[in-house]
Design an enzyme around this catalytic site. Sequence first.
Site, PDB file in Angstrom:
ATOM      1  N   THR A  15       0.819  -1.219   0.000  1.00 12.83           N
ATOM      2  CA  THR A  15       0.000   0.000   0.000  1.00 12.83           C
ATOM      3  C   THR A  15       0.851   1.267   0.000  1.00 12.83           C
ATOM      4  OG1 THR A  15      -1.537   1.258   1.382  1.00 12.83           O
ATOM      5  CG2 THR A  15      -0.102  -0.267   2.536  1.00 12.83           C
ATOM      6  N   ASP A  16       0.269   2.362  -0.459  1.00  7.16           N
ATOM      7  CA  ASP A  16       0.973   3.655  -0.408  1.00  7.16           C
ATOM      8  C   ASP A  16       1.118   4.159   1.024  1.00  7.16           C
ATOM      9  OD1 ASP A  16      -1.702   4.349   0.069  1.00  7.16           O
ATOM     10  OD2 ASP A  16      -1.804   5.870  -1.514  1.00  7.16           O
ATOM     11  N   GLU A  17       0.340   3.583   1.966  1.00  4.06           N
ATOM     12  CA  GLU A  17       0.361   4.107   3.340  1.00  4.06           C
ATOM     13  C   GLU A  17       1.715   3.898   4.024  1.00  4.06           C
ATOM     14  OE1 GLU A  17      -3.069   3.376   5.749  1.00  4.06           O
ATOM     15  OE2 GLU A  17      -4.400   3.419   4.032  1.00  4.06           O
ATOM     16  N   TYR A  40      -1.660  -0.504  11.084  1.00  9.37           N
ATOM     17  CA  TYR A  40      -1.829  -1.167   9.775  1.00  9.37           C
ATOM     18  C   TYR A  40      -0.636  -0.861   8.866  1.00  9.37           C
ATOM     19  CZ  TYR A  40      -3.224  -1.634   4.876  1.00  9.37           C
ATOM     20  OH  TYR A  40      -3.239  -1.929   3.530  1.00  9.37           O
ATOM     21  N   LYS A  85       2.321  -3.329   7.322  1.00  9.86           N
ATOM     22  CA  LYS A  85       2.563  -3.517   5.887  1.00  9.86           C
ATOM     23  C   LYS A  85       4.010  -3.126   5.564  1.00  9.86           C
ATOM     24  CE  LYS A  85       0.076  -4.567   2.981  1.00  9.86           C
ATOM     25  NZ  LYS A  85      -0.317  -5.889   2.418  1.00  9.86           N
TER      26      LYS A  85
END
Length: 353
Positions: free
Chosen positions: A133-135, A158, A162
Amino acid sequence: MAQRVLLITGGAGFIGSHVVKLFVNRYSNYQIINFDKLTYAGNLQNLTDIDGKSNYQFIKGDIASESDVNNVFEQYPIDGIIHLAAESHVDRSITDPMAFIRTNIVGTTVLLNTARKYWKENYVGKLFYHISTDEVYGSLGAHGFFTEETPYDPRSPYSASKAASDHLVRAYYHTYGLPTVISNCSNNYGPNQFPEKLIPLSINNIKNKKPIPIYGKGENIRDWLFVGDHAAAIDLIFHKGKPGSTYNIGGNNEWKNIDLIRLLCRIMDKKLSQPQGESEKLITFVKDRAGHDLRYAIDSSKIQSELGWKPSLTFDIGLEKTVDWYLANQAWLNAVVSGDYQKYYEQQYSKRE
Ligand code: NAD
Ligand code: TDX
């Protein structure tokens, strides 16, 4: 005999089910094994279109269980892994971080170890593709974009889990030579998304004339991509991506949450044949998410120039398709919001009012 045997993890979830359907339908010469624990987010109703296809097999199992993962590798000569299984909702990671550590970090490592064990350093024709993810890059201010070189700066349990899994995947590439590739995508939307995420939650609430909860002032910005465009990018990267590489995937489609919800309200009014302005009355500003990242925006020029990918749908069209799907699939929606969902909703939202 199948030309390739692919293990897709998390294939009963939102993005995974689109990826599984794309691969099963497009590659009749591949055997596709969908390995999923069927948590609250996994739903075999997402896959009814491909039930009974001879190149498709579902196996229920937990990526964090060595014996579950070993059993699959014992049974099938897997040569490719597309790893999507994860705990994926930021709000749940704030209330229960350990589930994220277990699945996203331990689960990814169990998969890496098992691939290494069964592939026995014979890596020709093998690939471990990790979906991220970009997060992991953190939060942007008003300007700039995340590139593949942006340093990691995750800020929620989260995104930290990741980020850890991405680091482990890269560590296995550098340390053991395991052929890996990673992609980091922006916010997805589309059919089959669990209604804990902003867009399907709002569609469901508007349909039921319930308040639409907007965190803080609704000023946070996300870059939205239609799920089918993400699945198409995953197909390209799986077949043409360079081992050891990372690809950023994004919609070049930034929206402030409040503006997105206003657009969604207009579409819902039209589809429900009610006066314009009706749905907007449901907008309710509630207590902000803890550590709420302000802005995500992806620079996807690498995948565009190296692999020729680009998003195919405008947001207006993608959002309308999404609304149409939810309105046409009431039974799906009713089934997923029964039982546990009500408890979750109560816990997440009653304390925010
Ligand atoms: P989702 O929550 O809809 O689905 C996750 C799936 O993984 C479910 O089917 C669930 O049953 C399965 N799963 C969970 N724990 C498992 C375990 N221990 N063992 C086996 N299966 C397990 O998630 P999604 O939105 O489809 O996201 C898929 C992947 O894409 C995730 O890795 C996520 O981090 C990533 N991603 C999501 C988005 C997004 O906007 N949704 C954007 C970028 C990246
Ligand atoms: O009720 C809500 N009200 C609200 O204002 C919800 C659920 C969300 N929001 C806000 C928070 C975010 O700014 O809307 C934005 C989008 O929220 P989510 O749908 O929860 O997505 P986000 O937190 O941005 O994370 C998503 O994109 C990256 C996915 O859930 C992740 O799995 C993915 O990695």
